[in-house]
Design an enzyme around this catalytic site. Structure first.
Site, PDB file in Angstrom:
ATOM      1  N   HIS A 475      16.315  44.539  -3.953  1.00  0.00           N
ATOM      2  CA  HIS A 475      17.342  43.384  -3.921  1.00  0.00           C
ATOM      3  C   HIS A 475      16.513  42.027  -3.259  1.00  0.00           C
ATOM      4  CE1 HIS A 475      20.739  46.373  -4.758  1.00  0.00           C
ATOM      5  NE2 HIS A 475      19.844  46.504  -5.613  1.00  0.00           N
ATOM      6  N   LEU A 476      15.739  41.403  -3.817  1.00  0.00           N
ATOM      7  CA  LEU A 476      14.972  40.504  -3.151  1.00  0.00           C
ATOM      8  C   LEU A 476      15.580  39.314  -3.480  1.00  0.00           C
ATOM      9  CD1 LEU A 476      11.299  41.600  -4.040  1.00  0.00           C
ATOM     10  CD2 LEU A 476      12.898  42.716  -2.495  1.00  0.00           C
TER      11      LEU A 476
END
Length: 547
Positions: A475-476
């Site tokens: 989840h960048l």
């Protein structure tokens, strides 16, 4: 003599969740031409479309960026694989298939930072526009007419049922619909699977739009620089192979970068847009100084593994031999099966400590487990696994190019658990999950804990396990943070235009000012829907009432 570059109204870099939606929306307007540049190949790989195929695609460099984080003491000296999609659909073609919007206050916090029109009431109509909810849900919260089918789990396991029952007995409520705006509780995940197949952003949005002659999609086209005339972005250069001759494509109206949190930062940096110190290290002259690549965040998870009692068949057994053949047959006949499920079955949104107003943790439970130290190899004994991560980590890292060569992976440094409060919340999540895995409802089916094992009891012992075994949840966010120009940590304004430049926009998860309390895919699609109205000059959808 050099050839004249092809020219379109818009050039979009990246055919992932955001790029697919933008390409579809912009070409709805008659005569508007769009070129999409995708670094990866077409999405023809069979395992992209089979939900269980993520086990293969996540380790397949032909359709993914095999990025790794830079090792730190708090990852046990490990570089952690933080794979991203590199094909049509981007990460939506290889992700865990979960649809999760998060909490209303995530977006309200964005608005409070000075981002006009980004509160929950403003954004809810854009979540709904994307979605085709197949199942229960409030009509004023869930979309029914969108292109993306959001379906309910149809394959259930006794361990999953026992986990939910144990959570309820421990005081965690059953969540009727965690995407309604009230997230707290436990239940089965909603996912992006229909009729046994993954529905990626490419399948839902991009492929239908490719029937329009105004849209051209170029695959295996790795963007290597943004072209400027003065302060105005007028095109993009790309390479089809390392060391090849760059090809230029021009944009009459705008260049839109939707390459994903890591690649968007890298492209801007090699184009001379970024911190002066970063650009100096890669010998790129500063064209426009902005904090591109900074303010980076990711979710970090620690997972427990439990051994089931003999006779309890888990995914570990069902995915082998003749039992797997039976599951394939069920998939072919359209019956519930393990091939058409998401890797995470049960969700838990709860609190690391009593007294909090809303959940600060996300948990996942799966009636299967992976062998320690191996990549997506199931254990050879019956097992299940569960993990938690902090919703809104405060540990801040960066994404910085290592050179001007876009074929060299960037330096990705999330600085996991560097913030003291993050460590406290992470420990709270681990202790909560351990309790919920050892309820009477679960222990009727389980023998005991395998990882980290009963010997790990103190804070230091649990944190040591987290450092040595924790993983990314892919989840960048945050490397092109949205905010007013007075916010010196921001890169784009609240219409997603890059500060100080013209005709250049960023539309992907990199613009998120802070981490949503969720997987990032649903919110990335919402961002793209909202951006498409900005770009087309359309009025915003009316804000939701009493949201």
């Amino acid at each position: 003599m050099a050839s004249t570059p092809d020219t379109f109204d818009y050039v979009i870099v990246g055919a992932g969740a955001a790029g697919s939606i933008l390409a579809a929306r912009l070409t709805e307007d008659p005569g508007v031409t769009v070129c999409v540049l995708e670094a990866g190949p077409p999405d023809r790989n069979f395992f992209i479309h089979l939900p269980a195929g993520f086990i293969k695609t996540l380790v397949d460099p032909s359709v993914t960026w095999q990025f790794k984080t830079t090792p730190t003491e708090r990852t046990g000296g490990r570089g952690i694989a933080t794979t991203q999609g590199r094909t049509l659909g981007g990460s939506s073609s290889v992700n865990g298939l979960i649809y999760n919007r998060g909490q209303p206050n995530d977006l309200n916090a964005w608005a409070q930072r000075g981002n006009r029109g980004w509160g929950y009431a403003d954004c809810l109509p854009y979540y709904m526009r994307t979605e085709k909810r197949v199942g229960h849900g409030r009509e004023d919260r869930r979309g029914r007419g969108g292109a993306l089918p959001v379906t309910d789990m149809d394959w259930f396991h006794p361990l999953s049922e026992a986990f939910i029952e144990g959570c309820i007995a421990a005081g965690v409520p059953r969540a009727p619909d965690y995407n309604s705006g009230d997230q707290a509780g436990v239940g089965y995940y909603q996912r992006l699977i229909q009729n046994g197949w993954r529905v990626s952003a490419a399948r839902a949005f991009l492929h239908p739009a490719m029937a329009r002659q105004e849209l051209e999609v170029r695959t295996n086209a790795r963007a290597c620089g943004i072209v400027f005339e003065g302060r105005r972005a007028v095109g993009v250069r790309y390479l089809t192979e390392r060391g090849g001759t760059p090809v230029e494509v021009r944009a009459r109206r705008e260049v839109i970068v939707s390459a994903g949190t890591a690649n968007t930062a890298r492209l801007l940096q090699v184009s001379g847009i970024g911190p002066a110190s970063t650009l100096a290290r890669i010998n790129v002259p500063v064209f426009h100084e902005l904090p591109v690549g900074e303010n980076f965040r990711d979710h970090y998870a620690s997972r427990f593994v439990m051994r089931a009692k003999p006779g309890v068949e888990t995914l570990n057994e069902l995915a082998r031999g003749f039992k797997l053949v039976k599951q394939v047959a069920r998939w072919a006949m359209g019956k519930p099966n393990i091939l058409a499920t998401s890797p995470s079955h049960v969700h838990l949104f709860w609190k690391s400590f009593e007294g909090l107003d809303e959940p600060d943790l996300q948990g996942v439970f799966t009636p299967g487990s992976y062998a320690a130290g191996k990549t997506y190899v199931l254990d050879d004994y019956p097992g299940c696994s569960a993990g938690t991560w902090q919703h809104r980590p405060e540990s801040i890292g960066w994404v910085r190019s290592k050179s001007a060569d876009v074929f060299e992976d960037p330096d990705i440094q999330p600085n996991y658990l560097s913030d003291e409060n993050d460590r406290r919340v992470h420990l709270g999540g681990m202790r909560l999950m351990r309790r919920l895995l050892q309820t009477p409802q679960m222990m009727r089916l389980l023998e005991g804990e395998v990882l980290p094992g009963p010997d790990a009891q103190t804070d230091d012992e649990l944190l040591d396990f987290a450092y040595r075994n924790g993983t990314t949840t892919y989840h960048l966010i945050g490397t092109c943070r949205m905010g007013p120009e007075t916010d010196k940590t921001s890169v784009v304004n609240d219409r997603l235009q890059v500060h100080g430049l013209e005709a250049l926009r960023v539309v992907d998860a990199s613009i998120m000012p802070s981490m949503p309390s969720a997987n990032t895919y649903a919110t990335t699609m919402m961002i793209a829907e909202k951006a498409s109205d900005f770009i087309r000059g359309r009025a915003a959808l009316p804000a939701a009432e009493a949201a």
